[in-house]
Design a protein around this motif. Structure first.
Motif, PDB file in Angstrom:
ATOM      1  N   ASP A  75      62.474  12.551  45.646  1.00 52.78           N
ATOM      2  CA  ASP A  75      61.561  11.128  46.529  1.00 52.78           C
ATOM      3  C   ASP A  75      62.201  10.252  44.557  1.00 52.78           C
ATOM      4  N   THR A  77      62.341   7.452  44.248  1.00 53.48           N
ATOM      5  CA  THR A  77      61.388   6.024  43.227  1.00 53.48           C
ATOM      6  C   THR A  77      60.305   6.682  43.036  1.00 53.48           C
ATOM      7  N   SER A 105      61.369   5.146  33.172  1.00 55.60           N
ATOM      8  CA  SER A 105      61.717   3.933  34.181  1.00 55.60           C
ATOM      9  C   SER A 105      60.972   2.792  34.010  1.00 55.60           C
ATOM     10  N   THR A 113      56.310   1.867  43.289  1.00 52.19           N
ATOM     11  CA  THR A 113      57.896   2.805  42.572  1.00 52.19           C
ATOM     12  C   THR A 113      57.917   2.012  41.244  1.00 52.19           C
ATOM     13  N   GLN A 115      62.174   2.451  38.942  1.00 56.64           N
ATOM     14  CA  GLN A 115      63.334   2.743  38.972  1.00 56.64           C
ATOM     15  C   GLN A 115      63.582   2.581  38.014  1.00 56.64           C
TER      16      GLN A 115
END
Length: 349
Positions: A75, A77, A105, A113, A115
């Protein structure tokens, strides 16, 4: 969710705890839902949530229960790594989570979520290295990332990084500590026996030698700390020589170490300042200290195996005051230790 009630029987005599007080800590661990009992970073965000970086996941706490975030390689995200080393919420209310091996992140609170930002050898404007050691937001709102390779200025709008090499481009910089003085200069602890004063306005560097130890710049001593306090002192710490306090007006330097019996461990993990301007020192193996400016000494908080309400471990990694009088302490193997500084207050979890 288990609920705990304790009464903390002590007075807080501003700005210091008085000797002879009964200091009691409440403890939260992975048994209570925390992602891991090795806690390395603590933050309260603008929505009132507490965030905890651990060795195995990021935890969010609403006062009742934990929500944990883990890396999922399937995943894109998910958070970039499970070992969270530092946390920061920017003035734009963006949460940053840095890791020692996997870049960093940012968290989107609406979608829950992440990035992630990592080094791309094909892109010179990407993060300079995946080993991220520090993060700092200056008074103007600029985000600075310290990596093993350089000091990076992050442009969130373009998702690009501008690289600076205060300790040389051909050697590892290891920017482990970043702080800002009253004039807007950044003070950097890196791969050197000198501190770097960086002026972001004209991109100039000056250097201040703080140690005569030839081993200061060795690999095992890269985890350095710097903190500019509210009174104008510059605090410097590392894992070899302990703690330095530099009076920037007079140039006088005080050292606190095992050698001069001021502290019981030279392995410094965190230099923090509470809301009243008191300095706290976290050490690996020596517990936690509060600086007493009145007599240039420290009040010591240590683990007592005979006292379940004492500090849970002498390996103390981080310190955070989330509101006046409410202190959170992150430890190795003993999770979170919570301390309330007012008299006869109940803590409920």
């Amino acid at each position: 969710m288990k609920h705990y009630y304790i009464i903390l029987y002590f007075f807080f005599l501003s700005p210091l705890f008085s000797w002879g007080q009964k200091i009691e800590f409440e403890h939260l661990s992975d048994q209570d839902g925390l992602a891991n009992s090795n806690v390395t970073a603590i933050l309260k965000d603008s929505d009132g949530y507490m965030w905890f970086g651990t060795y195995n996941g990021l935890s969010r706490y609403d006062g009742y229960q934990f929500t944990n975030f883990l890396h999922n390689p399937q995943d894109s995200t998910s958070i970039c790594g499970n070992r969270s080393w530092g946390l920061l919420e920017s003035k734009e209310k963006l949460l940053f989570v840095i890791t020692p091996f996997n870049g960093f992140s940012t968290y989107n609170k609406l979608t829950e979520t992440f990035q992630s930002y990592v080094h791309n050898p094909e892109d010179p404007s990407s993060l300079s290295a995946n080993r991220v050691l520090s993060i700092y937001e200056d008074k103007k709102g600029s985000i600075w990332i310290g990596t093993t390779k350089s000091l990076d200025k992050f442009d969130y709008k373009t998702k690009t990084f501008q690289h600076y090499y205060p300790f040389g481009k051909d050697t590892g910089n290891y920017i482990a500590g970043i702080t800002e003085d009253d004039q807007g200069n950044l003070w950097l602890y890196g791969h050197s026996d000198k501190l770097c004063k960086f002026n972001p306005s004209n991109n100039t560097f000056e250097y201040l030698k703080f140690s005569d130890n030839p081993l200061t710049h060795e690999v095992y001593n890269h985890w350095g700390l710097v903190h500019w306090d509210k009174k104008g002192y510059l605090w410097v710490g590392n894992r070899l020589e302990g703690l330095f306090r530099i009076n920037m007006k007079t140039g006088k330097t005080d050292r606190y170490s095992v050698e001069n019996k001021k502290i019981s461990s030279n392995i410094l993990m965190k230099i923090a300042e509470d809301l009243e301007g008191n300095i706290w020192i976290c050490t690996d193996g020596g517990g936690m200290y509060q600086y007493n400016a009145h007599n240039n000494s420290f009040i010591h908080f240590a683990h007592d195996p005979e006292d379940a309400s004492s500090l849970g471990s002498d390996a103390v990694y981080c310190f955070y005051e989330s509101e006046p009088g409410l202190i959170w302490v992150g430890t190795y193997a003993a999770g979170l230790n919570v301390l309330k500084k007012t008299k006869r207050k109940f803590l409920k979890f």
